[in-house]
Design a protein around this motif. Structure first.
Motif, PDB file in Angstrom:
ATOM      1  N   ILE A 132      85.783   1.076 -62.033  1.00 47.78           N
ATOM      2  CA  ILE A 132      85.315   1.558 -63.339  1.00 47.78           C
ATOM      3  C   ILE A 132      86.166   2.744 -63.779  1.00 47.78           C
ATOM      4  O   ILE A 132      86.689   2.782 -64.898  1.00 47.78           O
ATOM      5  CB  ILE A 132      83.823   1.963 -63.270  1.00 47.78           C
TER       6      ILE A 132
ATOM      7  N   ARG B 228      82.850  -0.224 -57.848  1.00 49.96           N
ATOM      8  CA  ARG B 228      82.484   0.991 -58.549  1.00 49.96           C
ATOM      9  C   ARG B 228      83.718   1.840 -58.844  1.00 49.96           C
ATOM     10  O   ARG B 228      83.829   2.453 -59.895  1.00 49.96           O
ATOM     11  CB  ARG B 228      81.488   1.796 -57.718  1.00 49.96           C
TER      12      ARG B 228
ATOM     13  N   THR C   2      74.815  -1.209 -63.696  1.00 47.31           N
ATOM     14  CA  THR C   2      74.888  -1.740 -65.049  1.00 47.31           C
ATOM     15  C   THR C   2      74.033  -2.999 -65.140  1.00 47.31           C
ATOM     16  O   THR C   2      73.603  -3.540 -64.121  1.00 47.31           O
ATOM     17  CB  THR C   2      76.337  -2.123 -65.384  1.00 47.31           C
TER      18      THR C   2
ATOM     19  N   HIS D  73      80.188  14.865 -66.694  1.00 41.90           N
ATOM     20  CA  HIS D  73      78.803  15.309 -66.649  1.00 41.90           C
ATOM     21  C   HIS D  73      78.709  16.729 -66.138  1.00 41.90           C
ATOM     22  O   HIS D  73      77.926  17.526 -66.583  1.00 41.90           O
ATOM     23  CB  HIS D  73      77.989  14.398 -65.734  1.00 41.90           C
TER      24      HIS D  73
ATOM     25  N   LEU E 159      74.221   6.493 -64.708  1.00 41.73           N
ATOM     26  CA  LEU E 159      73.927   5.332 -63.867  1.00 41.73           C
ATOM     27  C   LEU E 159      74.988   4.254 -64.042  1.00 41.73           C
ATOM     28  O   LEU E 159      75.390   3.598 -63.076  1.00 41.73           O
ATOM     29  CB  LEU E 159      72.540   4.774 -64.209  1.00 41.73           C
ATOM     30  N   GLU E 160      75.458   4.095 -65.280  1.00 42.58           N
ATOM     31  CA  GLU E 160      76.503   3.095 -65.517  1.00 42.58           C
ATOM     32  C   GLU E 160      77.790   3.483 -64.793  1.00 42.58           C
ATOM     33  O   GLU E 160      78.497   2.642 -64.255  1.00 42.58           O
ATOM     34  CB  GLU E 160      76.762   2.940 -67.016  1.00 42.58           C
ATOM     35  N   ASP E 161      78.071   4.783 -64.770  1.00 41.24           N
ATOM     36  CA  ASP E 161      79.287   5.250 -64.097  1.00 41.24           C
ATOM     37  C   ASP E 161      79.275   4.940 -62.613  1.00 41.24           C
ATOM     38  O   ASP E 161      80.308   4.662 -62.021  1.00 41.24           O
ATOM     39  CB  ASP E 161      79.451   6.762 -64.279  1.00 41.24           C
TER      40      ASP E 161
ATOM     41  N   ARG F 124      74.274   6.750 -68.996  1.00 42.10           N
ATOM     42  CA  ARG F 124      75.710   6.896 -68.805  1.00 42.10           C
ATOM     43  C   ARG F 124      76.030   7.151 -67.333  1.00 42.10           C
ATOM     44  O   ARG F 124      76.906   6.544 -66.746  1.00 42.10           O
ATOM     45  CB  ARG F 124      76.120   8.105 -69.654  1.00 42.10           C
TER      46      ARG F 124
ATOM     47  N   GLY G  20      77.911   2.466 -61.356  1.00 42.22           N
ATOM     48  CA  GLY G  20      77.939   1.019 -61.179  1.00 42.22           C
ATOM     49  C   GLY G  20      76.598   0.345 -61.363  1.00 42.22           C
ATOM     50  O   GLY G  20      76.442  -0.837 -61.083  1.00 42.22           O
TER      51      GLY G  20
ATOM     52  N   TYR H 218      83.189  10.289 -61.233  1.00 40.90           N
ATOM     53  CA  TYR H 218      82.811   8.883 -61.357  1.00 40.90           C
ATOM     54  C   TYR H 218      83.342   8.291 -62.648  1.00 40.90           C
ATOM     55  O   TYR H 218      83.507   7.103 -62.782  1.00 40.90           O
ATOM     56  CB  TYR H 218      81.288   8.724 -61.330  1.00 40.90           C
ATOM     57  N   SER H 219      83.556   9.146 -63.644  1.00 36.97           N
ATOM     58  CA  SER H 219      84.049   8.612 -64.904  1.00 36.97           C
ATOM     59  C   SER H 219      84.765   9.706 -65.678  1.00 36.97           C
ATOM     60  O   SER H 219      84.743  10.866 -65.302  1.00 36.97           O
ATOM     61  CB  SER H 219      82.889   8.065 -65.730  1.00 36.97           C
TER      62      SER H 219
END
Lengths: 80, 620
Positions: B114, B111, A22, B81, A16-18, A14, A20, B76-77
């Motif tokens: 996202i 990036r 992917t 986390h 690492l995907e965040d 998760r 970028g 980042y998302s």
């Protein structure tokens, strides 16, 4: 290289995907820290440091060097 | 406590009717810079991921309408986390903000998109600001903003928050957009989301070339096997040298001036016919302690803080974390601990709060508990003074260079002890494997020197000094009472010091020194003033007029190189100030960690002093 598969545990994947990293994205190793680990990678235009044990969960295939890689005298490298 | 103005740790409170705009975005894309631009506030910004760990709020006007702007920590998302990301997520997903302004970095749009797509899937009140347009231009990247706006379905504005370009457009868009927009909704899986993001980024980014050759060259030098570590030490020593060399003369001048005022104050009090205890308590107690704090602390701080801020602005700190990560990993800790250590140089309480950038709870606790091993700015001036007095006999250029090297050596020692303790903790109380770790190395940015000096002097220096003075004034009063209140014909202070004397001499110090450490619990800054006050209150009034007089006072009271050495070690390793302890209590949620944070360094410091004094007695 081009990322093909992320095999780490869910939380790490998760993460690492965040940032970028992917499947299908391109990654280039830029440099090592003085003690060899962690290393810095170019991911989606940003420079991000990963520890070897985390980077080892990322599998990919080498791609033909882009003009940029040649310019820096480096090529996408493969982990593990 | 934090160095930033008006900072809340939890969800902020808002006034009714004011429109609320939340600034969201990836870490280190310039949210805080934009925030400062919009609100005119002076929230501290730095070129590294995780600078903003709490939520800051400020007010501005959009035309006629008052607005509340909320600066969120970078994330980042939306799938949180770490602690600071959770804070950001909560605010974005809540009903609070009338508008979410998503700030993006033009140099790595893919990036950033996202997060943009994630936010657009939970709210329809959003605008996108593409920041760092000037930097992107330098790198040969151009972005088709209209196309981006078209693809995302929300207004998009390009801007350069640092230079202020595009801010007016941004304000205008916020005004109109807060009335409602129709964004692209995407309930996609993370993988598909990332693909969409990359696709859009590729579409709108023109002439994409990586032109950061200079950054990479610099990086290859500062992180190389050969130069990486020496360069870090050299930079540290250089900063210390400039601080020591520059602080000497203004320090002496300040002292002279302030004590001239003390004499006048005393004369004034006497002329008014004030009783001896009143003038004593106010002038010899409160005023003199404050004067000492100011003259010992102000010059080194006014030099050290700006220098350190320049390094921070430049983007060097993440490289330190990058270089040192292997060491922390070996101790089963997180490399970002190096960043919190760097923050600790400024203030340990801020360093402890900064530990939120560490994802794993176990590693965060390790970083919190070991943060006070790094000397904060309250302890630096004292360290500098003691080193210059006792260990560097040569004067002038060579002397200050030696002092700087000695200080750099001490910092090295404190880093080693930090590592050792982290290892110890992760083998005993906080057992566990090192967690995964991602650290962004941002592009180098030229520091805005004028801005840096102004901000660090105004914000940090005045803040830390203000706190020191606020603590020093009542401490001076208590001390004066302790020194002059007599029991059995001897000052209370000397009774207390007498009781502590056996322990003190065991550790190579004396009772007064230990008492000064205890009394300086509210703020380490006042250790030296308390000590001097205690020594000088017994006999004639001696005024601190510079390092030479300081040396005289101390050696008259039986200080040797051994006691100075032990004091320096104990100053590095003893219980942190009460503010730091309270911050640890708050951040960790448990009292026992705060207690451990006080006990651990004290035990280590005491052990080291014990060994030093024992060995030196064997040798002599």
């Amino acid at each position: 290289m081009e990322v093909r598969r992320l095999t780490g545990e869910a939380a790490m994947r998760r993460r690492l995907e965040d940032i970028g990293l992917t499947e299908g994205s391109r990654v280039t190793c830029l440099m090592k820290s003085p003690l060899g680990d962690p290393k810095a990678y170019r991911i989606q235009g940003a420079v991000i440091a990963l520890r070897d044990r985390d980077a080892a969960t990322v599998f990919g295939v080498p791609i033909t060097p882009s003009p940029h890689d040649v310019e820096n005298g480096r090529r996408g490298r493969r982990w593990r | 406590m934090a160095l930033m103005p008006k900072r809340n740790d939890s969800a902020p409170s808002f006034q009714e009717k004011e429109k609320v705009i939340a600034l969201a975005g990836n870490p280190n894309v310039g949210k805080s810079t934009l925030f400062n631009r919009l609100t005119g506030m002076r929230q501290h910004t730095g070129n590294w991921t995780g600078k903003t760990v709490g939520v800051a709020e400020g007010h501005c006007r959009l035309g006629e309408q008052p607005m509340t702007v909320v600066d969120l920590p970078g994330t980042y998302s939306l799938f949180a986390h770490s602690e600071e990301e959770r804070v950001a997520k909560e605010v974005i997903c809540s009903e609070l903000p009338d508008l979410v302004a998503i700030v993006c970095d033009a140099t790595c749009l893919g990036r950033n998109l996202i997060l943009v797509l994630q936010i657009l899937s939970v709210t329809d009140r959003a605008v996108v600001f593409v920041n760092l347009m000037d930097e992107a231009k330098k790198k040969g990247i151009e972005i088709d903003l209209d196309l981006l706006s078209d693809r995302l379905g929300v207004p998009v504005v390009g801007l350069s928050a640092r230079s202020g370009k595009g801010i007016d457009d941004a304000v205008r868009v916020m005004q109109t957009a807060s009335d409602g927009v129709a964004p692209l909704h995407s309930d996609q899986e993370p993988r598909a989301l990332a693909e969409t993001a990359e696709q859009i980024a590729e579409e709108v980014t023109i002439k994409r070339q990586e032109r950061d050759v200079r950054d990479r060259t610099v990086d290859r030098i500062v992180t190389s096997k050969l130069f990486g570590f020496p360069l870090m030490l050299l930079l540290l020593a250089l900063i210390f040298w400039i601080t020591i060399e520059g602080a000497n003369i203004p320090s002496a001048l300040l002292a002279k001036g302030l004590f001239w005022v003390e004499d006048r104050l005393m004369e004034g009090m006497n002329a008014l016919g004030a009783p001896w205890w009143l003038s004593g308590a106010l002038v010899s107690g409160v005023y003199r302690t404050v004067a000492w704090v100011v003259s010992v602390m102000l010059p080194p701080m006014a030099i050290f803080f700006p220098l350190f801020t320049i390094l921070e602005d430049l983007g060097y700190l993440p490289r330190i974390a990058f270089n040192l990560d292997r060491c922390f990993c070996g101790c089963n800790a997180c490399g970002k601990q190096a960043l919190t250590m760097c923050m600790g140089f400024g203030c340990n309480a801020v360093g402890v709060t900064g530990c939120r950038i560490i994802d794993s709870k176990r590693e965060r606790l390790i970083a919190m508990l070991t943060n006070s091993f790094v000397p904060c700015n309250g302890r630096f001036p004292t360290l500098i003074a003691l080193i210059s007095i006792f260990f560097v006999s040569a004067g002038g250029f060579g002397g200050s260079l030696l002092s700087a090297l000695a200080l750099a050596g001490l910092i090295l020692l404190s880093v080693l002890v930090t590592l050792g303790c982290s290892k110890l903790l992760s083998c005993t109380l906080l057992r566990g494997e090192p967690s995964s770790f991602t650290l962004e190395l941002p592009p180098y940015r030229p520091p805005q020197v004028g801005q840096v000096i102004l901000r660090s002097v105004l914000d940090r220096t005045v803040f830390v000094l203000g706190r020191a003075v606020a603590v020093a004034a009542p401490a001076g009063l208590i001390l004066w009472i302790l020194a002059n209140g007599k029991v059995d014909g001897v000052g209370i202070l000397w009774h207390l010091a007498g009781w502590l004397d056996p322990i003190g001499s065991l550790l190579g110090m004396d009772g007064v020194i230990l008492l000064a450490f205890l009394l300086a619990l509210p703020a380490a800054e006042i250790f030296l003033p308390v000590l001097l006050m205690a020594y000088t209150s017994s006999g004639s009034l001696i005024e601190y007029g510079g390092l030479e007089e300081l040396r005289l006072i101390l050696s008259e009271n039986g200080w040797t190189a051994l006691s100075a050495c032990c004091v320096v070690i104990f100053l590095l390793f003893h219980f942190p100030c009460s503010t730091t302890l309270m911050t640890i209590r708050k951040e960790s949620g448990k009292l026992r960690w705060a207690i451990l944070a006080a006990v651990l360094p004290t035990v280590i410091g005491a052990l080291l002093c014990l060994i030093i004094s024992f060995v030196s007695r064997l040798l002599i």
